[in-house]
Design an enzyme around this catalytic site. Structure first.
Site, PDB file in Angstrom:
ATOM      1  N   PHE A   1       0.838  -1.204   0.000  1.00 41.68           N
ATOM      2  CA  PHE A   1       0.000   0.000   0.000  1.00 41.68           C
ATOM      3  C   PHE A   1       0.870   1.249   0.000  1.00 41.68           C
ATOM      4  O   PHE A   1       0.529   2.264   0.605  1.00 41.68           O
ATOM      5  CB  PHE A   1      -0.928  -0.012   1.229  1.00 41.68           C
ATOM      6  CG  PHE A   1      -1.771  -1.249   1.326  1.00 41.68           C
ATOM      7  CD1 PHE A   1      -2.910  -1.391   0.542  1.00 41.68           C
ATOM      8  CD2 PHE A   1      -1.410  -2.289   2.161  1.00 41.68           C
ATOM      9  CE1 PHE A   1      -3.682  -2.544   0.617  1.00 41.68           C
ATOM     10  CE2 PHE A   1      -2.171  -3.440   2.251  1.00 41.68           C
ATOM     11  CZ  PHE A   1      -3.310  -3.580   1.473  1.00 41.68           C
ATOM     12  N   LEU A   2       2.029   1.156  -0.641  1.00 40.52           N
ATOM     13  CA  LEU A   2       2.977   2.271  -0.606  1.00 40.52           C
ATOM     14  C   LEU A   2       2.602   3.350  -1.609  1.00 40.52           C
ATOM     15  O   LEU A   2       2.262   3.040  -2.757  1.00 40.52           O
ATOM     16  CB  LEU A   2       4.392   1.766  -0.934  1.00 40.52           C
ATOM     17  CG  LEU A   2       4.877   0.547  -0.164  1.00 40.52           C
ATOM     18  CD1 LEU A   2       6.230   0.100  -0.683  1.00 40.52           C
ATOM     19  CD2 LEU A   2       4.946   0.865   1.322  1.00 40.52           C
ATOM     20  N   ARG A   3       2.703   4.587  -1.160  1.00 37.32           N
ATOM     21  CA  ARG A   3       2.493   5.704  -2.095  1.00 37.32           C
ATOM     22  C   ARG A   3       3.841   6.162  -2.611  1.00 37.32           C
ATOM     23  O   ARG A   3       4.793   6.310  -1.820  1.00 37.32           O
ATOM     24  CB  ARG A   3       1.829   6.891  -1.379  1.00 37.32           C
ATOM     25  CG  ARG A   3       0.395   6.687  -1.014  1.00 37.32           C
ATOM     26  CD  ARG A   3      -0.034   7.707   0.006  1.00 37.32           C
ATOM     27  NE  ARG A   3       0.821   7.662   1.185  1.00 37.32           N
ATOM     28  CZ  ARG A   3       0.840   8.586   2.145  1.00 37.32           C
ATOM     29  NH1 ARG A   3       0.059   9.641   2.062  1.00 37.32           N
ATOM     30  NH2 ARG A   3       1.644   8.476   3.190  1.00 37.32           N
ATOM     31  N   GLU A   4       3.919   6.392  -3.896  1.00 36.77           N
ATOM     32  CA  GLU A   4       5.162   6.931  -4.450  1.00 36.77           C
ATOM     33  C   GLU A   4       5.423   8.280  -3.783  1.00 36.77           C
ATOM     34  O   GLU A   4       4.499   9.028  -3.495  1.00 36.77           O
ATOM     35  CB  GLU A   4       5.048   7.121  -5.969  1.00 36.77           C
ATOM     36  CG  GLU A   4       5.110   5.797  -6.697  1.00 36.77           C
ATOM     37  CD  GLU A   4       5.050   5.958  -8.201  1.00 36.77           C
ATOM     38  OE1 GLU A   4       5.409   7.024  -8.726  1.00 36.77           O
ATOM     39  OE2 GLU A   4       4.632   4.990  -8.859  1.00 36.77           O
TER      40      GLU A   4
ATOM     41  N   LYS B   1       1.966  13.293  -9.553  1.00 35.34           N
ATOM     42  CA  LYS B   1       1.725  13.995  -8.282  1.00 35.34           C
ATOM     43  C   LYS B   1       3.072  14.545  -7.827  1.00 35.34           C
ATOM     44  O   LYS B   1       4.108  14.258  -8.450  1.00 35.34           O
ATOM     45  CB  LYS B   1       1.117  13.069  -7.236  1.00 35.34           C
ATOM     46  CG  LYS B   1       2.024  11.936  -6.819  1.00 35.34           C
ATOM     47  CD  LYS B   1       1.450  11.163  -5.647  1.00 35.34           C
ATOM     48  CE  LYS B   1       2.460  10.195  -5.106  1.00 35.34           C
ATOM     49  NZ  LYS B   1       1.969   9.409  -4.001  1.00 35.34           N
TER      50      LYS B   1
ATOM     51  N   CYS C   1      -0.836   3.121 -10.392  1.00 33.89           N
ATOM     52  CA  CYS C   1      -1.740   2.190  -9.685  1.00 33.89           C
ATOM     53  C   CYS C   1      -3.228   2.433  -9.941  1.00 33.89           C
ATOM     54  O   CYS C   1      -3.906   1.554 -10.491  1.00 33.89           O
ATOM     55  CB  CYS C   1      -1.464   2.258  -8.195  1.00 33.89           C
ATOM     56  SG  CYS C   1       0.136   1.593  -7.769  1.00 33.89           S
TER      57      CYS C   1
HETATM   58  C1  UDX Z   1      -1.572   4.709  -4.652  1.00 31.75           C
HETATM   59  C2  UDX Z   1      -2.103   4.265  -3.284  1.00 31.75           C
HETATM   60  O1  UDX Z   1      -2.284   5.417  -2.446  1.00 31.75           O
HETATM   61  C3  UDX Z   1      -1.136   3.276  -2.641  1.00 31.75           C
HETATM   62  O2  UDX Z   1      -1.670   2.815  -1.397  1.00 31.75           O
HETATM   63  C4  UDX Z   1      -0.970   2.104  -3.606  1.00 31.75           C
HETATM   64  O3  UDX Z   1      -0.125   1.149  -3.085  1.00 31.75           O
HETATM   65  C5  UDX Z   1      -0.429   2.597  -4.937  1.00 31.75           C
HETATM   66  O4  UDX Z   1      -1.331   3.571  -5.466  1.00 31.75           O
HETATM   67  P1  UDX Z   1       0.228   6.436  -5.568  1.00 31.75           P
HETATM   68  O5  UDX Z   1      -0.199   6.000  -6.924  1.00 31.75           O
HETATM   69  O6  UDX Z   1       1.675   6.538  -5.278  1.00 31.75           O
HETATM   70  O7  UDX Z   1      -0.366   5.448  -4.448  1.00 31.75           O
HETATM   71  O8  UDX Z   1      -0.380   7.889  -5.317  1.00 31.75           O
HETATM   72  P2  UDX Z   1      -1.515   8.554  -4.411  1.00 31.75           P
HETATM   73  O9  UDX Z   1      -0.891   9.442  -3.433  1.00 31.75           O
HETATM   74  O10 UDX Z   1      -2.464   7.559  -3.901  1.00 31.75           O
HETATM   75  O11 UDX Z   1      -2.242   9.474  -5.514  1.00 31.75           O
HETATM   76  C6  UDX Z   1      -2.826   8.906  -6.677  1.00 31.75           C
HETATM   77  C7  UDX Z   1      -3.396   9.973  -7.572  1.00 31.75           C
HETATM   78  O12 UDX Z   1      -4.533  10.590  -6.992  1.00 31.75           O
HETATM   79  C8  UDX Z   1      -2.440  11.116  -7.872  1.00 31.75           C
HETATM   80  O13 UDX Z   1      -2.571  11.478  -9.228  1.00 31.75           O
HETATM   81  C9  UDX Z   1      -2.886  12.229  -6.954  1.00 31.75           C
HETATM   82  O14 UDX Z   1      -2.537  13.503  -7.410  1.00 31.75           O
HETATM   83  C10 UDX Z   1      -4.388  12.005  -6.983  1.00 31.75           C
HETATM   84  N1  UDX Z   1      -5.093  12.528  -5.790  1.00 31.75           N
HETATM   85  C11 UDX Z   1      -4.816  12.031  -4.556  1.00 31.75           C
HETATM   86  C12 UDX Z   1      -6.068  13.487  -5.939  1.00 31.75           C
HETATM   87  O15 UDX Z   1      -6.365  13.965  -7.043  1.00 31.75           O
HETATM   88  N2  UDX Z   1      -6.739  13.926  -4.823  1.00 31.75           N
HETATM   89  C13 UDX Z   1      -6.468  13.436  -3.580  1.00 31.75           C
HETATM   90  O16 UDX Z   1      -7.131  13.893  -2.617  1.00 31.75           O
HETATM   91  C14 UDX Z   1      -5.471  12.461  -3.448  1.00 31.75           C
END
Ligand code: UDX
Length: 465
Positions: free
Chosen positions: A184-187, A355, A295
């Site tokens: 569940f890691l976020r980049e 992001k 993801c």
């Molecule tokens: C995600 C999950 O959070 C993580 O648990 C999983 O293992 C992999 O996928 P990640 O893809 O690194 O992680 O990014 P995340 O921080 O979740 O953001 C995903 C996208 O949603 C980004 O484009 C971000 O900008 C967007 N986002 C996020 C929004 O538009 N609004 C928000 O409130 C949060």
């Protein structure tokens, strides 16, 4: 004296083994494990480095020789907060190794993690080609009882299929354990997420598998991370359900933003107030140009496809995907409403990664905007603190700059696509002077809109008209 000798030995190892291009794993004893991680993408590299940091002896394997050479020398191919430091630290202390020799590494390990990619294949289904190959290799190299954990994101039923592939190649029928441990890691914050997880999930069909995983994660469990031991099927569901739920939250707030614009409400105020309800929660209620990354887009599509096979219509997930697919176009249409034709218009774009805090441009909303704007004849000048190079791989003719102020010179519009913190520090009076038309489209509701208006900018944001 002994300490001095050990330090020199480690240093020697760090200098000599990289030159050979690979390192063989070192066996460990006691409750420590000898771990092989197959696949050194985001997930594998973070997992390998963090496990080594928790005290395990880890060999990260990859077929990409250049990457392994680079990693063996203590350099990392991605930008990820804190990762370089723990890779270098654990290379130096001898707990972390890199190798292209997957077979040898498997033979010498008692725990194997599969972390290869499952990219989006035909019709949105996950492509299991790489994971299938790895399962074959593991099956062929089962010289004694090993415990295998899949960490790659895989659709329901894949672990059963991986077992079949291993069995077909396990000619001596050596016993083994197989579990699914979704990540569940976020980049951008993956090291922090690994070390301080909200929960740890292990899907296993026997106690031994679950116990070995718990043993690996013991320092995190001791520090308070809840461990969820589930069936393999539940673990497969947990991963997709988590990512899909977060995607739904984002699409929901984006739709609310559109609605707010129509009735004169402010989506930031709305998101804040609804997020204070503990049942809803504050996270993932930030409106934007649509979720991207490696993801959410891939996983929601794969989830829909998997459900379809079982005759399940995931209407809410489908709606989230549909809403997300229209976000970039809506922003471009708003620009057309403001400027008329975009042909020849000089537009600056700040932020190219999907992001902040990452150089990853996969499924980045900024790149979707670029594609739509280029098709309409706009001239784009872009800036990202670290993702310029990756964006240029997708759009080789893009004008990119090393400073945000250079991208806005004589621009007719500035679009903020990715909320990098440094944009808050920019001197907007200088930006104002440089721009041709003083128009900012903040697609992340990130900048200080009141201040920008005060100094004369026309500002468009989300959910606030
Ligand atoms: C995600 C999950 O959070 C993580 O648990 C999983 O293992 C992999 O996928 P990640 O893809 O690194 O992680 O990014 P995340 O921080 O979740 O953001 C995903 C996208 O949603 C980004 O484009 C971000 O900008 C967007 N986002 C996020 C929004 O538009 N609004 C928000 O409130 C949060």
């Amino acid at each position: 004296m002994i300490k001095w000798f050990v330090e020199k030995l480690l240093l020697l190892q760090l200098l000599i083994f990289p030159a050979l291009g690979f390192c063989d794993p070192i066996f460990s004893t006691g409750n420590k494990h000898s771990v092989t991680v197959i696949g050194t993408g985001y997930v594998g590299l973070v997992l390998g480095a963090c496990l080594a940091d928790l005290g395990q002896v880890v060999t990260c394997c990859d077929v990409d020789k250049e990457k392994i050479q680079m990693l063996s020398k203590g350099m990392i191919p991605i930008y990820e907060n804190g990762l370089l430091e723990i890779v270098q630290k654990n290379l130096a202390n001898g707990r972390l190794h890199f190798s292209t020799n997957v077979d040898t590494s498997i033979l010498n390990s008692n725990v194997i993690f599969i972390t290869v990619g499952t990219p989006e294949g035909k019709n949105g289904e996950a492509n299991l080609c790489f994971i299938g190959k790895v399962a074959e290799t593991i099956g062929k190299n089962l010289n004694d009882k090993k415990t295998i954990f899949v960490k790659s994101t895989v659709p329901m039923g894949t672990i059963r299929w991986i077992k079949e592939v291993i069995d077909e190649n396990n000619s001596k029928q050596t016993p083994y354990n197989l579990g699914y441990a979704p990540e569940f890691l976020r980049e951008g914050s993956s090291v922090e997420d690994f070390m301080h997880p909200d929960r740890i999930v292990i899907g296993a069909d026997n106690d031994e598998t679950a116990n070995i995983f718990a043993n690996l994660m013991q320092p995190l469990i001791d520090a308070g991370a809840p461990l969820c031991t589930t069936s393999i099927a539940s673990a497969e569901m947990i991963k997709y359900a988590s990512n899909s739920f977060l995607s739904i939250k984002i699409s929901f707030i984006n739709e609310i933003a559109d609605f707010c614009e129509q009735i004169g409400a402010n989506v930031d105020e709305v998101a804040y107030a609804i997020g204070l309800d503990k049942r809803i929660g504050k996270a993932f209620l930030k409106p934007g140009p649509g979720y991207g990354g490696s993801c959410f887009p891939k996983d929601t599509n794969a989830f829909l496809k998997a459900a379809e096979k079982y005759g399940i219509d995931l209407k809410t997930v489908n709606a989230a995907v549909q809403t997300n697919s229209t976000r970039a176009l809506k922003i471009v249409q708003n620009l057309e409403n403001r400027f008329g034709s975009l042909k020849g218009l000089k537009i600056a774009i700040w932020g190219l990664s999907f992001k902040e805090e990452t150089d990853d441009v996969r499924e980045s909303a900024a790149l979707k905007l670029i594609d739509l704007l280029q098709k309409r004849g706009a001239i784009l000048h872009c800036y990202d603190p670290i993702a310029n190079a990756n964006a240029l791989k997708v759009f080789p003719t893009l004008f990119t700059y090393n400073r945000p102020q250079d991208a806005v010179q004589y621009a007719d519009a500035l679009i903020l696509a990715t909320p990098w913190k440094e944009f808050l520090e920019v001197n907007f009076i200088d930006i104002y002077k440089r721009m041709n038309t003083k128009f900012i489209y903040d697609t992340r509701n990130f900048l200080d809109e009141k201040y920008l208006r005060r100094i004369g900018f026309e500002v468009e944001s989300l959910g606030k008209k």
